[in-house]
Design a protein around this motif. Structure first.
Motif, PDB file in Angstrom:
ATOM      1  N   ASP B 280       0.859  -1.180   0.000  1.00 57.63           N
ATOM      2  CA  ASP B 280       0.000   0.000   0.000  1.00 57.63           C
ATOM      3  C   ASP B 280       0.895   1.230   0.000  1.00 57.63           C
ATOM      4  N   ILE B 281       0.399   2.319  -0.581  1.00 62.61           N
ATOM      5  CA  ILE B 281       1.209   3.537  -0.660  1.00 62.61           C
ATOM      6  C   ILE B 281       1.709   3.983   0.727  1.00 62.61           C
ATOM      7  N   ALA B 282       0.900   3.721   1.744  1.00 59.60           N
ATOM      8  CA  ALA B 282       1.320   4.109   3.103  1.00 59.60           C
ATOM      9  C   ALA B 282       2.572   3.346   3.526  1.00 59.60           C
ATOM     10  N   GLU B 283       2.601   2.073   3.188  1.00 62.93           N
ATOM     11  CA  GLU B 283       3.769   1.260   3.569  1.00 62.93           C
ATOM     12  C   GLU B 283       5.031   1.763   2.858  1.00 62.93           C
ATOM     13  N   ILE B 284       4.857   2.248   1.625  1.00 64.68           N
ATOM     14  CA  ILE B 284       6.005   2.763   0.872  1.00 64.68           C
ATOM     15  C   ILE B 284       6.531   4.033   1.529  1.00 64.68           C
ATOM     16  N   ILE B 285       5.609   4.981   1.771  1.00 60.92           N
ATOM     17  CA  ILE B 285       6.028   6.287   2.292  1.00 60.92           C
ATOM     18  C   ILE B 285       6.644   6.149   3.682  1.00 60.92           C
ATOM     19  N   ALA B 286       6.040   5.263   4.493  1.00 59.11           N
ATOM     20  CA  ALA B 286       6.507   5.129   5.871  1.00 59.11           C
ATOM     21  C   ALA B 286       7.996   4.782   5.947  1.00 59.11           C
ATOM     22  N   LEU B 287       8.510   4.109   4.903  1.00 61.02           N
ATOM     23  CA  LEU B 287       9.910   3.674   4.944  1.00 61.02           C
ATOM     24  C   LEU B 287      10.863   4.762   4.439  1.00 61.02           C
ATOM     25  N   GLU B 288      10.317   5.822   3.866  1.00 61.06           N
ATOM     26  CA  GLU B 288      11.171   6.884   3.309  1.00 61.06           C
ATOM     27  C   GLU B 288      11.282   8.041   4.309  1.00 61.06           C
ATOM     28  N   ASP B 289      12.182   8.947   4.013  1.00 59.53           N
ATOM     29  CA  ASP B 289      12.236  10.185   4.795  1.00 59.53           C
ATOM     30  C   ASP B 289      11.234  11.147   4.161  1.00 59.53           C
ATOM     31  N   TYR B 290      10.108  11.299   4.802  1.00 60.95           N
ATOM     32  CA  TYR B 290       9.047  12.093   4.166  1.00 60.95           C
ATOM     33  C   TYR B 290       8.914  13.492   4.775  1.00 60.95           C
ATOM     34  N   SER B 291       9.973  13.962   5.405  1.00 57.94           N
ATOM     35  CA  SER B 291       9.862  15.272   6.068  1.00 57.94           C
ATOM     36  C   SER B 291       9.541  16.380   5.062  1.00 57.94           C
ATOM     37  N   ALA B 292       9.925  16.180   3.794  1.00 61.09           N
ATOM     38  CA  ALA B 292       9.655  17.202   2.781  1.00 61.09           C
ATOM     39  C   ALA B 292       8.176  17.312   2.452  1.00 61.09           C
ATOM     40  N   LEU B 293       7.403  16.370   2.939  1.00 63.45           N
ATOM     41  CA  LEU B 293       5.970  16.370   2.564  1.00 63.45           C
ATOM     42  C   LEU B 293       5.116  17.127   3.585  1.00 63.45           C
ATOM     43  N   ALA B 294       5.741  17.632   4.652  1.00 64.68           N
ATOM     44  CA  ALA B 294       4.955  18.294   5.710  1.00 64.68           C
ATOM     45  C   ALA B 294       4.176  19.470   5.146  1.00 64.68           C
ATOM     46  N   THR B 295       2.997  19.667   5.695  1.00 59.25           N
ATOM     47  CA  THR B 295       2.114  20.698   5.165  1.00 59.25           C
ATOM     48  C   THR B 295       2.438  22.057   5.773  1.00 59.25           C
ATOM     49  N   THR B 296       2.097  23.085   5.037  1.00 60.49           N
ATOM     50  CA  THR B 296       2.215  24.432   5.594  1.00 60.49           C
ATOM     51  C   THR B 296       0.821  24.947   5.942  1.00 60.49           C
ATOM     52  N   ALA B 297      -0.178  24.180   5.590  1.00 61.18           N
ATOM     53  CA  ALA B 297      -1.563  24.596   5.866  1.00 61.18           C
ATOM     54  C   ALA B 297      -2.279  23.490   6.612  1.00 61.18           C
ATOM     55  N   PRO B 298      -1.925  23.324   7.913  1.00 62.11           N
ATOM     56  CA  PRO B 298      -2.493  22.190   8.652  1.00 62.11           C
ATOM     57  C   PRO B 298      -4.017  22.246   8.729  1.00 62.11           C
ATOM     58  N   LYS B 299      -4.635  21.101   8.625  1.00 65.68           N
ATOM     59  CA  LYS B 299      -6.097  20.996   8.688  1.00 65.68           C
ATOM     60  C   LYS B 299      -6.486  19.985   9.759  1.00 65.68           C
ATOM     61  N   THR B 300      -7.743  20.076  10.155  1.00 64.51           N
ATOM     62  CA  THR B 300      -8.297  19.036  11.015  1.00 64.51           C
ATOM     63  C   THR B 300      -8.981  18.007  10.120  1.00 64.51           C
ATOM     64  N   ILE B 301      -8.576  16.786  10.311  1.00 62.81           N
ATOM     65  CA  ILE B 301      -8.952  15.726   9.378  1.00 62.81           C
ATOM     66  C   ILE B 301      -9.660  14.588  10.126  1.00 62.81           C
ATOM     67  N   SER B 302     -10.638  13.973   9.468  1.00 56.15           N
ATOM     68  CA  SER B 302     -11.138  12.687   9.958  1.00 56.15           C
ATOM     69  C   SER B 302     -10.642  11.602   9.025  1.00 56.15           C
ATOM     70  N   TRP B 303     -10.021  10.611   9.600  1.00 61.06           N
ATOM     71  CA  TRP B 303      -9.428   9.520   8.788  1.00 61.06           C
ATOM     72  C   TRP B 303     -10.288   8.275   8.919  1.00 61.06           C
ATOM     73  N   HIS B 304     -10.672   7.727   7.789  1.00 60.24           N
ATOM     74  CA  HIS B 304     -11.419   6.471   7.786  1.00 60.24           C
ATOM     75  C   HIS B 304     -10.548   5.357   7.232  1.00 60.24           C
ATOM     76  N   PRO B 305     -10.067   4.463   8.092  1.00 64.03           N
ATOM     77  CA  PRO B 305      -9.246   3.356   7.589  1.00 64.03           C
ATOM     78  C   PRO B 305     -10.143   2.297   6.946  1.00 64.03           C
ATOM     79  N   PRO B 306      -9.970   2.024   5.668  1.00 70.02           N
ATOM     80  CA  PRO B 306     -10.798   0.989   5.029  1.00 70.02           C
ATOM     81  C   PRO B 306     -10.535  -0.373   5.679  1.00 70.02           C
ATOM     82  N   CYS B 307     -11.567  -1.206   5.666  1.00 72.28           N
ATOM     83  CA  CYS B 307     -11.415  -2.550   6.245  1.00 72.28           C
ATOM     84  C   CYS B 307     -10.315  -3.332   5.555  1.00 72.28           C
ATOM     85  N   THR B 308     -10.256  -3.167   4.244  1.00 71.67           N
ATOM     86  CA  THR B 308      -9.239  -3.920   3.507  1.00 71.67           C
ATOM     87  C   THR B 308      -7.839  -3.506   3.928  1.00 71.67           C
TER      88      THR B 308
END
Lengths: 373, 402, 489
Positions: B280-308
């Protein structure tokens, strides 16, 4: 380990068979029995049946089993509460429900049958929470045993708890097992000025603060509280409390709580008026109709009222708050008033059915709880 | 649990697998606690323990009717029960075997056949699906209301990163997602570009096969699997590191290729390799240094993890960590472990239950008024978007939100 | 009781008037999954399964069954381990799973009013935002319902300090066999009349149908700590229990697992259990920070005195949860090492734990069946899990005999045959060992006061004297024939 710690004041005497014979002949003759321990609570409940057929329990005494590490004591019903508590005291243990001892003859069987618990009750449970087993003479004249000495026991119906506050109407308790608790290392009491409303507000606020509270009482503008635990716990509690209010230490605190427990406090000494016990949900506010002379216990869950208001009014007001009023003492002032609250008809029917099935000849303290129970 | 399967079944591979699964079940009932359909219907037959019992009956030769099939049909295959089960019962595998046997021994009414065939013949085929969707959009006024709400608004495709890096990964484009939300994979390509990875889409590959597999068309599903393997193989031989999935349902399916093709002499080996490469894309990103992806416009988010993702692939807490690290605030969500009711074709085949679950899910997701709802599967995304005005997106979009 | 087709048709006709079609199950294949509860060794198919969702529906169902003399077996989540919800062949199952609404959270009075089908864990979850929780936590708390908890007087790992269900409920509403709605207990500490709330608690569906429960909530402990002590000998672990208690400490939980249980639980939960230890003790302590530190020190010393080979302390919430996760899932996790297990529930005085474990080991060798021990050591409540394979002819019977021996051993040691799982159908024979005919008659009298025709969960909990006479013929102790006064057949 068990028996060498029994004080010599407790006579080891088992008269189960004599008692059973008397019950059996009462069954045969359909002759009602008055079951009597120390006669310390004769005033409580409906009047006992008028009979000369009296079943005396006071000579059925002794400790059957007591091993402090098991936190259980098994005792004959006629054993005096006073003696039992002395024994526990020697082993640094207590009865956590602190039952009243209206006179020194008060027996442990009577404590269970009346089911009245004392100041510690709202904090560490009542008799029904502590009882583990009973051996009794039932309505068939048989000696039967229910529950036991272990904390967890769900084999069969819970007859032991059913005997608590049954006023002797379901059978004769011969022996009983109680859970005991370690005696708190230390106890201290505080006193502070508070209106009734402030007192209740404090109690409410403390309920979720994890304080080692073991009793509270409010009377005439003063709030009393007792803390029980280790030095460290009590010191921490005092620190917490001193941030919320100013208080003084209560001198003679042992005497004070005993006077509440045994109703020797000045409040209870007004024999001129009936005494009502109001049992209420924990969060009940100040009750406008009873602002006169009253004494609160257990964070407001138990309120004593001594006044001449009509029964109807008292029951109605208490009922509106979701509670019950019991005429605790003073039947002589209010003849004809039933001491215990009236039950819903369907509930009364169940209770009556139970009495009929367990005491088919209606010989055990008939009418002591309700007219027909 | 004691079993007594028919000899004829016991001798098959399916039968042996079913027997070993059944014997692990101790009938404790923990699974019912987290089963969405049991929670709503309260019937033992509508929870995993009851369904296991029903399947056991079938495999032991008891006569079964459509009632049993209906109970099994109502299972979402969210696999929440597998997460809950302390005894390690592989419920989904058992269900598949059970369904197959029942499909063979019962006859569906015509209407059910029609709907199922229609789904089988459109969803897995990108072009057909696109066609129907276009027609649907143009004629939406003429469609029944229930179906009208299912047609999502058109989404711009988004730019695919053209940058070439030495690290390459394949992406599964799939069937439904590129039509409904083509922006997800293009966004993914730009995210991976920032991490120094080129994302390659092999046009020849198609549906992962899940739709057919779940509607009991095993053969069709296998054909699709093999087709994809063939399509990816040259790139894999050329050194592609992973097969990235952005729809967790498809990801789970590919991770299961190894199991589905284990008896195929020609493909078993390749399938096993493909399954290990699938991430899954999450598994890929988690292994990288993703500090460059941090947002400058933080939001409040609701996350729905799919069952799959959470129950199927057992990828839990990973997306949450990445989003929090990137500066987002995640609302606590009640019953986050429960299915939203989309569940592949379930929303079409079991509209009532599906919509009840969807409504419950949206209520929980919107309780703290999020600015956006994010998820990781196209099915959940459209199912949730039907029920709210709050934008529902794939979470990778947040990594480009600067 | 009538189970002929005619009475079946009559009751179905009546029930169809009361319930919508989908909530009245009558097809054989739909009934099959209801043939047992969490104790699958016993199975029976009921006439029908009724799944009402209102009190009025329950009243109508009960009245219909009462008038036609049809037995009613109440069922919650069906997680019971003693066959308490085993159907009656001539009766119906009354499923209360749809009663799953939390009616009211009164955080000021620290109570929650719930329907009986609300799950135990759901109560604590709903109370959490107020800093409160519901104390009894049986291992099946994720799934088991509060109605079932009341019916069984469920315990859990924390009842040493916080009590059983009976100590943690204030009020229940029941439907009597006549269909009356009656409230037992109240919102106050004293309720007038007999304590029928206590009598109802643990009565296993024999006295009434529970349709509403008010539970007490407690403030969450300020701080907790979990210690795990490993032992090289099971006896040392057993003795450690008495040593800890003798120091005046009442732990919030004190649990013991032996090697086989440790291995199975570790396999599921990865809790970090020492798989080569002979036994572990999990000890949870709670209280205010200062008090907690004090208790931890005392317990550490006690465990040392008791020959613990190692003691570790959880350092975070996560580690604590992890240590408990293994224990909570220990029963079903045993499903990983054995196709079937038979869970016993005897309770004994704490000081006899070591002795009893030695005897269980000897029995295990005698029967040739493995035993995994998982139990609430603090209150002497044993849960030996007898491992067997029901697929092998005769193993179930062997396991049952073995289990019977363990329970009789518990009675002999001054304990009881069931601490928290209930008698149900499973332990009827052992009731004959624990109680004499006079006592059983007394129980029957209680039953008849509530249910004169024996329609509520008949044939459970209290064995008939005839049954005991037959059992007695099998279990002869000390050369004496028990119940010599009962006619034998």
């Amino acid at each position: 380990m068990a028996l060498n710690i029994t004080p010599s004041s407790i006579v080891d005497r088992d008269i189960s068979i004599e008692l059973q014979q008397q019950v059996q002949s009462s069954i045969d003759l359909r002759s009602p029995l008055l079951i009597r321990g120390g006669d310390s609570k004769l005033f409580y409940g409906r009047d006992p049946v008028e009979t000369s057929n009296i079943l005396e329990l006071k000579n059925h005494t002794g400790i059957i089993n007591y091993d402090p590490t098991e936190l259980v004591v098994t005792v004959r019903a006629g054993t005096r509460l006073l003696d039992l508590e002395l024994l526990l005291e020697k082993n640094q243990q207590i009865l956590s429900f602190e039952p009243p001892m209206f006179n020194q003859q008060s027996t442990i069987g009577g404590v269970v049958a009346a089911g009245i618990s004392g100041p510690r009750r709202a904090f560490s449970g009542s008799i029904r929470d502590a009882i583990l087993g009973v051996e009794m003479i039932n309505g068939d004249g048989k000696i039967v045993k229910f529950g036991g000495e272990v904390m967890k026991n769900v084999a069969g119906y819970d007859m032991s708890r059913l005997m608590v506050r049954s006023m002797g109407t379901l059978g004769v308790i011969l022996n009983l097992s109680l859970r005991v608790m370690p005696k708190p290392e230390k106890e201290i009491s505080l006193i502070l000025d508070a209106t009734q409303g402030e007192g209740l507000a404090y109690c409410k606020q403390w309920r979720t603060q994890h304080l080692p509270l073991s009793a509270t009482s409010w009377y005439r503008g003063k709030l009393y509280l007792r803390l029980s635990g280790s030095d460290i716990t009590i010191d921490a509690a005092l620190k917490k409390l001193s941030q919320q209010m100013s208080f003084e230490f209560l001198e003679d605190d042992i005497f004070f709580w005993q006077s509440i427990r045994n109703q020797q406090h000045a409040f209870f000494n007004k024999v001129s008026k009936p005494l009502w016990r109001l049992s209420l949900p924990i969060n009940t506010p100040v009750m406008a109709r009873f602002e006169g002379d009253l004494l609160l216990e257990g964070g407001g869950t138990q309120r004593w009222v001594s006044n001449n208001a009509a029964e109807k009014i008292i029951r109605a007001v208490v009922g509106r708050h979701g509670g019950y009023a019991t005429l605790f003492n003073g039947q002589k002032h209010l003849p004809g008033v039933a001491p215990f609250p009236i039950l819903a008809p369907e509930l009364h029917k169940l209770q009556k059915n139970l009495k009929r099935k367990l005491d088919p000849q209606n010989i055990f303290n008939p009418g002591r709880l309700y007219r027909d129970i | 649990m004691k079993t007594n399967l028919l000899d004829s079944i016991k001798q098959t591979k399916d039968g042996q697998l079913a027997d070993s699964i059944l014997r692990k079940c101790v009938h404790c009932g923990f699974c019912n606690a987290t089963c969405p359909t049991y929670q709503i219907l309260g019937d033992e037959n509508e929870g995993p323990r009851g369904r296991i019992y029903l399947i056991k009956q079938v495999l032991e030769g008891a006569e079964v009717s459509n009632a049993t099939r209906d109970h099994l049909d109502r299972c979402l295959t969210c696999r929440n029960c597998e997460t809950t089960c302390p005894s390690g019962v592989q419920y989904a595998s058992l269900l598949e075997i059970g369904k197959k046997h029942i499909e063979e021994s019962t006859e569906r009414p015509f209407k059910e056949h029609f709907v199922r065939d229609a789904l089988l013949n459109t969803l897995p085929y990108r072009r057909r699906f696109k066609f129907f969707l276009r027609v649907g959009r143009s004629f939406s006024l003429f469609l029944p209301k229930a179906l009208r709400s299912k047609i999502p608004a058109k989404v711009a495709k988004g730019k695919w990163s053209r940058a070439q890096h030495s690290r390459r990964m394949l992406v599964l484009d799939g069937c439904v997602q590129p039509v409904l939300s083509p922006d997800i994979n293009s966004a993914t390509s730009r995210v991976l570009d920032k991490l120094g990875i080129t994302l390659v889409n092999i046009k020849k590959a198609g549906c992962c096969g899940a739709v057919s597999q779940h509607l009991n068309k095993e053969k069709d599903a296998q054909t699709m699997m093999k087709h994809n393997i063939d399509a990816w193989w040259p790139e894999i031989e050329a050194g592609a590191e992973a097969i990235v999935t952005t729809a967790s349902g498809c990801g789970l399916m590919i991770k299961d290729y190894a199991q589905y093709l284990q008896d195929d002499p020609e493909y078993a080996e390749k399938a096993r390799f493909i399954s290990t490469l699938c991430k899954d894309i999450a598994e890929i990103i988690a292994l990288e240094d993703y500090s460059a992806l941090a947002t400058t416009a933080p939001k409040t988010i609701s996350w729905h993890p799919p069952c799959t993702l959470q129950h199927g692939q057992k990828v839990t807490g990973v997306v949450e960590k990445i989003l929090i690290d990137c500066g987002y605030q995640l609302n606590p969500i009640k019953d986050a472990h429960l299915c939203c009711g989309s569940a592949g074709t379930y929303s079409i085949l079991q509209p009532e239950l599906s919509s009840q679950l969807g409504d419950n899910k949206i209520a929980n997701l919107e309780k703290d008024k999020p600015e956006m709802i994010v998820t990781a599967n196209i099915g959940c995304q459209t199912h949730l978007q039907e029920r709210t005005k709050t934008p529902v997106k794939h979470w990778v979009h947040l990594l480009l939100d600067r | 009781m009538n189970s002929e087709p005619e009475s079946r048709n009559n009751i179905l006709l009546a029930l169809r008037e009361i319930l919508p079609e989908k909530y009245l199950l009558t097809a054989k294949e739909d009934l099959k999954p209801y043939e047992c509860d969490g104790m699958p060794a016993y199975q029976r198919i009921p006439i029908a399964v009724a799944l009402p969702s209102t009190i009025e529906e329950v009243q109508k169902i009960i009245r219909a069954c009462e008038s036609q003399r049809i037995p009613v077996v109440a069922r919650g989540a069906g997680t019971g381990l003693s066959g308490g919800a085993l159907p009656h062949e001539g009766g119906i199952i009354l499923g209360l799973s749809r009663f799953n609404t939390i009616i009211d959270i009164d955080h000021e009075n620290m109570t929650m009013r719930v329907q009986p089908g609300v799950r135990n864990l759901a109560i604590s979850e709903a109370a959490a935002p107020y800093g409160l929780y519901y104390a009894p936590d049986p291992s099946s708390q994720i799934a088991c319902t509060i109605g079932g908890n009341v019916a069984e007087n469920a315990g859990g790992v924390h009842c040493l300090k916080y009590g059983l269900t009976v100590h943690n409920i204030l009020e229940v509403k029941i439907i009597t066999v006549e269909g009356d709605l009656v409230t037992l207990g109240s919102m106050t500490l004293d309720t007038p009349g007999y304590d029928l709330l206590a009598l109802m608690t643990g009565s296993e569906g024999m006295l009434g149908i529970i349709v509403e429960v008010v539970v007490k909530l407690l403030p969450r402990p300020l701080a907790t700590n979990v210690l795990m002590a490993s032992f090289d000998a099971v006896e040392d672990a057993a003795n450690a229990v008495a040593i800890v208690i003798s120091k005046g400490i009442i732990p919030a939980g004190l649990e013991m697992m032996d090697n086989l249980a440790i291995k199975a639980a570790e396999d599921f939960a990865n809790a970090g259990y020492p798989v080569d230890a002979e036994a572990i003790l999990l000890c949870e302590l709670d209280g205010a920070e200062e008090h907690l530190a004090e208790q931890v020190n005392i317990v550490m010393v006690a465990l040392g005195e008791a020959n613990a080979s190692n003691v570790v302390m959880a350092n975070s919430e996560q580690e604590k949860a992890q240590l408990w996760a293994g224990r909570k899932a220990a029963f079903p996790a045993v499903g990983r090492i054995s196709p079937d297990y038979y869970c016993m529930d005897g309770t004994i005085p704490r000081k006899r734990i070591a002795e009893v474990l030695v005897e269980i080991k000897a029995l295990s060798e005698k029967y040739g069946l493995r035993v995994a021990n998982v139990f609430h050591a603090g209150d002497g409540n044993l849960h030996p899990l007898i491992l067997f394979d029901a697929g092998i002819d005769g193993e179930l019977e062997k396991a049952e005999h073995f289990g019977g021996d363990i329970l009789e051993l518990c009675v002999k040691m001054g304990g009881t045959i069931t601490g928290e799982h209930g008698v149900g159908f499973e332990k009827l024979d052992q009731m004959c060992v624990q109680f004499n005919p006079d006592e059983l008659t007394h129980f029957h009298n209680i039953k008849h006061a509530f249910d004169p025709y024996e329609l509520l969960n008949p044939g459970k909990v209290i064995p008939t004297l005839h049954r005991c006479a037959e059992v007695g013929a099998m279990h002869v102790h000390n050369g004496e024939l028990p119940h010599a006064d009962i006619p034998r057949f």
